[in-house]
Design an enzyme around this catalytic site. Structure first.
Site, short mmCIF file in Angstrom:
data_model
loop_
_atom_site.label_atom_id
_atom_site.label_comp_id
_atom_site.label_asym_id
_atom_site.label_seq_id
_atom_site.Cartn_x
_atom_site.Cartn_y
_atom_site.Cartn_z
N GLN A 4 0.82 -1.20 0.00
CA GLN A 4 0.00 0.00 0.00
C GLN A 4 0.86 1.26 0.00
O GLN A 4 1.77 1.40 0.81
CB GLN A 4 -0.92 -0.01 1.21
CG GLN A 4 -1.90 -1.19 1.21
CD GLN A 4 -2.47 -1.45 2.59
OE1 GLN A 4 -1.74 -1.73 3.52
NE2 GLN A 4 -3.79 -1.33 2.71
N GLN A 34 -0.72 0.12 -5.66
CA GLN A 34 -1.76 -0.35 -4.73
C GLN A 34 -2.25 0.80 -3.87
O GLN A 34 -1.46 1.56 -3.31
CB GLN A 34 -1.21 -1.46 -3.84
CG GLN A 34 -2.25 -2.07 -2.91
CD GLN A 34 -1.74 -3.28 -2.15
OE1 GLN A 34 -0.67 -3.79 -2.42
NE2 GLN A 34 -2.53 -3.76 -1.20
N ASP A 35 -3.60 0.95 -3.77
CA ASP A 35 -4.22 1.96 -2.91
C ASP A 35 -3.81 3.38 -3.32
O ASP A 35 -3.40 4.19 -2.48
CB ASP A 35 -3.86 1.71 -1.44
CG ASP A 35 -4.48 0.45 -0.89
OD1 ASP A 35 -5.09 -0.29 -1.67
OD2 ASP A 35 -4.36 0.20 0.31
N ASP A 60 -7.32 -2.18 -5.45
CA ASP A 60 -8.08 -1.27 -4.59
C ASP A 60 -7.61 0.17 -4.77
O ASP A 60 -7.45 0.92 -3.80
CB ASP A 60 -7.93 -1.67 -3.12
CG ASP A 60 -8.28 -3.12 -2.86
OD1 ASP A 60 -9.11 -3.67 -3.60
OD2 ASP A 60 -7.73 -3.71 -1.91
N ARG A 64 -14.58 -4.46 -4.60
CA ARG A 64 -14.84 -5.41 -3.52
C ARG A 64 -15.08 -4.59 -2.24
O ARG A 64 -14.45 -3.54 -2.05
CB ARG A 64 -13.69 -6.40 -3.35
CG ARG A 64 -12.32 -5.79 -3.10
CD ARG A 64 -11.28 -6.87 -2.93
NE ARG A 64 -9.93 -6.32 -2.69
CZ ARG A 64 -8.89 -7.07 -2.34
NH1 ARG A 64 -9.02 -8.39 -2.17
NH2 ARG A 64 -7.70 -6.51 -2.14
N TRP A 92 -14.60 -3.28 1.15
CA TRP A 92 -13.64 -3.26 2.25
C TRP A 92 -14.38 -3.37 3.58
O TRP A 92 -13.91 -4.00 4.52
CB TRP A 92 -12.84 -1.96 2.16
CG TRP A 92 -11.77 -1.80 3.20
CD1 TRP A 92 -11.24 -2.77 4.00
CD2 TRP A 92 -11.08 -0.59 3.52
NE1 TRP A 92 -10.26 -2.23 4.81
CE2 TRP A 92 -10.14 -0.90 4.54
CE3 TRP A 92 -11.16 0.72 3.05
CZ2 TRP A 92 -9.30 0.07 5.09
CZ3 TRP A 92 -10.33 1.67 3.60
CH2 TRP A 92 -9.42 1.35 4.61
#
Length: 312
Positions: free
Chosen positions: A116, A138-139, A161, A219, A221
């Protein structure tokens, strides 16, 4: 309106964005505009809650780059790992923030994956982003808290994500680009049970360099994660089933996922998961930025640019 110039070559009031932010009046009811000339500004930027009514305006979307390289793989001097909240390159905690024509980036994953690593974290209420790029892996974009955010004509890229958090955010005419990777996810909403809306993507484009059918729309969280895609073009990287339950069938009962008017190779209404919804035309038409973000104060995000005196 106060204007501050930043130029890393020394031709402005300050060489760094951090210095310019520090010079902004606290709790101001009038807008301060920080204009940033092209260049790469390698610095960790924090807009504290006291710096209200602040604008960051770059010289160009691709040429003005605010970047840093923190991630959860880094460690503090005491040996403890950095949290995702601490690792954002730029953090915005102030209300009524505006950004235009620049790039927010996190370079931690260049060449290797480091987990992340947000490029931008937005927590303040009534934030507006116009023609900005948000680049990471990521993130990429972290939206904690319950503030309202508006993204128009923006480019956002990542792998897993890469738009995530609990805020209510409206994305219109944005490109959401999935970088090459198997098992990617565009969104990971953690919308609260008492929030009417989470993320709404309207008239956007989902593009990718990832393989066919390897990326999910989202998705949850948290159990009540909410994401709507309205009139959005989707490339073939989107999985036919569309959505993922994050390995928890119980979240299928509470997650609020929906589409209307999806088009392109990745649009496949007949193969979407049974627990996601297809909106009708009337339901989709009601999902305007003003309705989703208006709140009790009647905020109209699409008018902020003109009210702030921002011109091309």
């Amino acid at each position: 309106m106060k204007v501050i110039w930043v130029d890393h070559k020394g031709r402005g009031d300050y060489r760094t964005v951090t210095e310019a932010v520090a010079a902004v009046p606290d709790h101001s009811g009038e807008r301060t505009v920080i204009r940033i000339r092209d260049g790469e500004y390698f610095e960790k930027i924090r807009i504290p809650a006291s710096k209200t009514n602040l604008s960051l305006i770059g010289e160009s979307q691709e040429g003005t780059v605010l970047v840093y390289d923190d991630s959860v793989s880094k460690r503090h001097p005491d040996g403890s790992k950095m949290t995702v909240y601490e690792s954002a390159s730029t953090s915005v905690l102030a209300a009524d923030f505006y950004a235009e024509k620049l790039t927010f980036a996190n370079s931690a994953s260049r060449g290797e994956r480091r987990g992340q690593a947000p490029a931008l974290q937005v927590e303040g209420d009534r934030a507006v982003f116009h023609q900005v790029s948000i680049c990471g892996h990521q993130d990429t974009l972290y939206t904690p808290g319950a503030g309202r955010q508006f993204y128009e004509n923006c480019y956002i890229e990542g792998t897993v994500d890469f738009i995530f958090g609990s805020a209510t955010a409206y994305f219109t005419f944005c490109e959401l680009h999935s970088i090459t990777r198997h098992n990617g996810y565009v969104t990971a909403a953690s919308t609260g049970e008492d929030q009417e809306f989470g993320y709404v993507m309207a008239n956007c484009r989902l593009t990718s360099s990832a393989p066919k059918a390897t990326v999910a729309l989202g998705r949850p969280w948290r159990p009540y994660g909410s994401v709507y895609f309205i009139n959005t073009w989707m490339d073939e990287h989107i999985r036919p089933e569309g959505w993922d339950n994050w390995r928890d069938p119980e979240r299928e009962k509470t997650a609020r996922y929906a589409e209307y008017g999806s088009s392109g190779p990745g649009a496949s209404p007949s193969t979407r998961v049974g627990w996601a919804k297809t909106l009708d035309a009337e339901e989709a038409a009601r999902l305007t930025a003003e309705r989703v973000l208006g709140g009790k104060d009647g905020w109209q995000p699409e008018k902020v640019r003109g009210q702030a005196g921002i011109t091309a």
